[in-house]
Design an enzyme around this catalytic site. Structure first.
Site, PDB file in Angstrom:
ATOM      1  N   SER A  63     -17.595  -4.344  60.250  1.00  0.00           N
ATOM      2  CA  SER A  63     -18.209  -5.678  60.264  1.00  0.00           C
ATOM      3  C   SER A  63     -19.477  -5.780  61.099  1.00  0.00           C
ATOM      4  CB  SER A  63     -17.212  -6.714  60.786  1.00  0.00           C
ATOM      5  OG  SER A  63     -16.445  -7.199  59.730  1.00  0.00           O
ATOM      6  N   TYR A 188     -21.236  -4.427  49.599  1.00  0.00           N
ATOM      7  CA  TYR A 188     -20.562  -4.846  50.842  1.00  0.00           C
ATOM      8  C   TYR A 188     -19.717  -3.706  51.421  1.00  0.00           C
ATOM      9  CZ  TYR A 188     -17.081  -7.113  53.790  1.00  0.00           C
ATOM     10  OH  TYR A 188     -16.255  -7.430  54.839  1.00  0.00           O
ATOM     11  N   VAL A 257     -13.699  -3.554  62.703  1.00  0.00           N
ATOM     12  CA  VAL A 257     -12.351  -2.988  62.779  1.00  0.00           C
ATOM     13  C   VAL A 257     -12.343  -1.468  62.965  1.00  0.00           C
ATOM     14  CG1 VAL A 257     -11.195  -4.865  61.528  1.00  0.00           C
ATOM     15  CG2 VAL A 257     -12.073  -2.882  60.256  1.00  0.00           C
TER      16      VAL A 257
END
Ligand code: GLU
Length: 303
Positions: A63, A188, A257
């Site tokens: 992220s 993504y 993460v």
């Protein structure tokens, strides 16, 4: 201030914590990363770099990549993205579907998954070198041409990405995606699977500590846009623990993460940490403790 000495001290201080927490295993490609590792790097506004511990071991930034995608969209498209994404903390897990329905397909902020999918979608629409725009930015800012997506991590996330697929289809159903769902998801996932070291991460994010100035002296962002990104990092950058992160660290930060966190001391430096054991909120246990120690000992917090 002897930064090198401080970083060496911090490595020793957090060592017992590096065995705490759990690695993220909902992405199988991340499950095999060993606990017990810790790295820290500082990149100053002048380009000096200090590193300690496992600072040169590449890890999955996950992220944290959302910050770079947002920076590129703001740089290329100005404030338009804020018609499609809010800027408030969500108070929900980063991959929650519930809020999106209540709020008619407008994600709460660009750092939860739904918001990041919208940002990546816009990047695909406006960027000449999409879908590798984030990777190119990282390579240019670090001078490291070997930065790349980890194909295994990307493949395993794609194979288990039902939640992100749901979010993307949900966004599309509200008309909040411009590109085909599959293209947005692929971009993504590849962006999240980018791997780099603490040293690279501190260098790559240095524009957030230099009023938007890139390593080659040109501007990526205006000082105002840089202030805005740092503000969203402070309020929304560390999952549902942004309040605790502000309390302990007192800096804008973004975690992933994979166990990495980057924090920004405006007009001074960036600090990146990595240790794969995550606490309940998804932030690296040793990483948060190290940043707490760093700002406590230097006094370099924004508060
Ligand atoms: N690729 C991860 C996901 O979408 C990113 C999670 C994170 O680092 O917050 O689930």
């Amino acid at each position: 201030m002897d930064i090198q000495n401080l970083l060496d001290d911090i490595v020793g201080a957090v060592e017992p914590l590096t065995l705490q927490g759990d690695v993220a295993d909902y992405i199988p490609g991340l499950a095999s990363v060993g606990l017990g590792q810790f790295g820290i790097s500082v990149a100053t506004r002048n380009g000096d770099v200090f590193s300690a511990g496992d600072a040169d071991v590449p890890f999955s930034i996950q992220s944290i990549s959302k910050v770079f995608a947002l920076a590129l969209v703001l740089a290329g498209d100005g404030d338009r993205i804020w018609r499609r994404v809010f800027r408030e903390p969500s108070g929900n897990p980063f991959n929650s579907l519930v809020q999106l329905e209540h709020e008619d397909g407008i994600p709460r902020n660009p750092f939860i998954n739904a918001g990041a999918l919208v940002v990546t979608d816009r990047l695909l629409s406006i960027s000449a070198n999409a879908p590798t725009a984030v990777r190119e930015l990282l390579r240019q800012e670090t001078g490291n041409p070997s930065i790349d997506s980890d194909a295994d991590v990307a493949r395993s996330e794609a194979a288990h990405g039902h939640r992100n697929s749901s979010l993307a289809h949900f966004l599309a159903s509200y008309g909040n995606l411009e590109n085909p769902v599959e293209e947005v998801l692929e971009a993504y996932i590849n962006q999240c699977a980018l791997a780099m070291s603490c040293t690279d991460l501190a260098l790559a994010s240095r524009f957030l500590a230099t009023n938007g100035r890139r390593s080659n002296g040109t501007s990526l962002l205006s000082p105002l846009q840089t202030k805005r990104i740092n503000a969203v990092m402070l309020t929304c950058g560390t999952y549902d623990a942004a309040g605790e992160f502000a309390y302990r660290v007192g800096l804008p930060g973004k975690s992933g993460v994979g166990g990495g966190i980057v924090a920004v001391v405006p007009n001074n430096c960036t600090v990146s940490v990595w240790s794969p054991g995550l606490g309940r909120s998804g932030n690296s246990v040793a990483g948060v403790a190290a940043l707490d120690e760093f700002t406590t000992r230097t006094g370099w917090s924004i508060f």
